[in-house]
Design an enzyme around this catalytic site. Sequence first.
Site, mmCIF file in Angstrom:
data_model
loop_
_atom_site.group_PDB
_atom_site.id
_atom_site.type_symbol
_atom_site.label_atom_id
_atom_site.label_comp_id
_atom_site.label_asym_id
_atom_site.label_seq_id
_atom_site.Cartn_x
_atom_site.Cartn_y
_atom_site.Cartn_z
ATOM 1 N N SER A 84 -16.824 13.388 53.937
ATOM 2 C CA SER A 84 -16.935 12.988 55.126
ATOM 3 C C SER A 84 -16.049 13.031 56.319
ATOM 4 C CB SER A 84 -16.729 11.800 54.791
ATOM 5 O OG SER A 84 -15.390 11.044 54.572
ATOM 6 N N GLU A 114 -21.414 13.665 55.094
ATOM 7 C CA GLU A 114 -21.729 11.911 54.535
ATOM 8 C C GLU A 114 -22.179 10.747 55.428
ATOM 9 O OE1 GLU A 114 -19.015 11.978 51.561
ATOM 10 O OE2 GLU A 114 -18.685 13.829 51.526
ATOM 11 N N HIS A 163 -12.595 17.905 43.952
ATOM 12 C CA HIS A 163 -11.436 17.277 45.357
ATOM 13 C C HIS A 163 -11.061 16.237 44.437
ATOM 14 C CE1 HIS A 163 -9.475 14.931 48.151
ATOM 15 N NE2 HIS A 163 -10.323 14.335 47.401
ATOM 16 N N GLU A 176 -4.635 15.874 46.709
ATOM 17 C CA GLU A 176 -3.638 15.002 48.379
ATOM 18 C C GLU A 176 -2.703 15.601 48.463
ATOM 19 O OE1 GLU A 176 -3.960 10.766 47.849
ATOM 20 O OE2 GLU A 176 -1.677 10.346 48.504
ATOM 21 N N HIS A 196 -5.338 8.366 55.573
ATOM 22 C CA HIS A 196 -5.584 6.806 55.950
ATOM 23 C C HIS A 196 -4.383 6.728 56.885
ATOM 24 C CE1 HIS A 196 -5.452 8.399 51.346
ATOM 25 N NE2 HIS A 196 -6.491 7.223 51.896
#
Length: 765
Positions: free
Chosen positions: A446, A497, A655, A677, A705
């Site tokens: 995204s 996305e 992922h 991650e 984040h």
Amino acid sequence: MVQSAVLGFPRIGPNRELKKITESYWKGKASVDELLKVGKDIRVANWKLQKEAGVDIIPSNDFSYYDQVLDLSLLFNVVPERYTKYDLPLLDIMFAMGRGLQRKATETSKAIDVTALEMVKWFDSNYHYVRPTFSHSTEFKLNGQKPVDEFLEAKELGIQTRPVLLGPVSFLLLGKADKGSLDLEPLSLLDKLLPLYKELLTKLQVAGATEVQLDEPVLVLDLEKSAQSAIRKAYEYLGKQPGLPRITLATYFGTTLPNLDSLKKLPIGGLHFDFVRAPEQFDKVLNIIEKDQVLSVGIVDGRNIWKNNFAKSSELVGKAVSKLGSDRVVVATSSSLLHTPVDLENEPKLDPEIKDWFSFATQKVKEVVIIRKNVAGEDVKAELEANAKSVASRAASKRTNDEAVQKRVASINEKLSTRSAPFAQRLAEQKKVFDFPLFPTTTIGSFPQTKDIRINRNKFVKGTISAEEYEKFINSEIESVIRFQEEVGLDFLVHGEPERNDMVQYFGEKIQGYTFTINGWVQSYGSRYVRPPIIVGDLSRPEAMSVKESVYAQSITTKPVKGMLTGPVTCLRWSFPRDDVDQKTQAMQLALALRDEVNDLEAAGIKVIQVDEPAIREGLPLRAGDERSAYLRWAAQAFRVATSGVQSKTQIHSHFCYSDLDPSHIKALDADVVSIEFSKKDDPNYIAEFKEYPNHIGLGLFDIHSPRVPSKEEFISKIENILKSYPADKFWVNPDCGLKTREWDETRASLTNMVAAAKHFREQY
Ligand code: GLN
Ligand code: ZN
């Protein structure tokens, strides 16, 4: 008298009030006072709602502006020095720990640049907590008194509450040692931490609290002896302090049986167990409740949205009452209701037949009270009859059964779940298709979901723009994302996305057997909420779900564009699943639907297909044993069922994020490339574990984040560090996860630096 209790209520507000105000506070558009006011309004409304429903034991301190575990870190001063050196107010320190902070210097303040603390999944749920991070210089002391303030706030309204706190052992065990203190064992800090709990409980008692709920969910994990003794030690210590509020020790999300010995004869007021998830512990638990203790029977599901079966629940509670007496039994939610949407009444569009099967947090509060009344012999005949009717209607409904799907699931075999060639051969064929360089760069899927995207999506949903207009808009978004990636110099592109509101909901809406809500938001972390679709019946795919967008994206560039799907286990885990069919069956139904989609993408000319499985780790049963091994087998098989229908030269990516991943768990998926991650994993041992992973891996290089932009040098040193224990020839370069929540400026800057760092290493190897 039997009592009723709620272990925690959602704190996002019925219309996501908390999200709106926190995000505008972060942007500098709302003041602290405005933020605090919305927080207070939500708390007040929640208490009143529970009071009016007739709940006897109402929680306080279940509210949080970000995360209840982070609140506790702040309260006990478990704040790494990097967050305290800027003289920020406590609230901003808390947000900096939760999401990082980067601020340019001004005339009056110096520049700020700190990364967020690690965020991890809360047990097997889709909630994420901020990991307490301890170091040798951690000095416990009370910073403020949030639990006391909130207790008093309720008291002022005339509502006596039971404050909730994560207990000391869970707080330590769920934490980790900070870099620079890696030899520190968090549990070794227990002796220093306990006096703080005592101090806090004393303050609560002075404020008028007679009871507290201390959550020790770690009791449903496999605990070492040291942790079991820590439980005993902590509660013997706290329980023996004179004059403190009565302690109810709460466990949830699984069975406590292997740790039950550590709960025997503790000098505390009561124990809470989750009998929705682990009914098998009921008899043994009954036997360890002491004469002066209360058993809290967790029977209204805090993790799912199905209506409670009053007759069954009352029977179980009744058993407890006949053994312990009515004064020693509490009817409770199985866990906090944080994991359920706020109010079913906010769903005007749900089909009434299906709606009648559901119960959200507001309804669950009432369920607890009705069960209590029923067990106490009060008249709830009408409620019982209506309940029995809904339960029967769901069991008999045609909407739940699809024979064709059931047949197809039964036909799944090894061949259907194995790719046609081993990895080495596939890689060789893929290299012929796209001759990718060392350190190939890509993103997870995204790109920033701008206001414009949301506005247009809303218009389309409301019907104010036509399907053609919307498609045109989405295509223009795809085109700009493709051009952007070409400019930045990424190797494997994505379409961005823009058409997806959420990675599971988007597919849920296209798969038959699902239903979805318009307001069923559940907090995932901080201000991020998800709206899990609900699996109501057997699942199938009536038509292609993502082919159009992927084909368009690929048609406007010569670089490979990854087709992007959400994997079967993630679709399952991030939905509210059925409770009448096992999880494996639901995963296989989803896998078959996705298999058709993967094959359609390939047939349409897409050469790389990523099937995301970020939720695969959270589904892992909390304890080692048969159930866990079986899960690992079927979860991996579901992924392979979805992805094995393609040719060897088609590259399959996957992922994973938000969890400590064991490379052995992902090996069985046999994806060609996985991205993980990784940016906040600084433990060299963890990096080394991935060395043996046979296929290619992209170890995430920056935290998505956080708005923070890492410099090229920072990327280089990160990569250098990983290269000490991880080979260059299997090394992909990517962020931790999708960039949907970021702004464009940050995204451009971060990716430019990331690509520059990849090129730097390409020249060296
Ligand atoms: N492809 C998804 C995205 O980029 C993956 C999100 C996730 O892993 N949580 O948003
Ligand atoms: Zn992710």
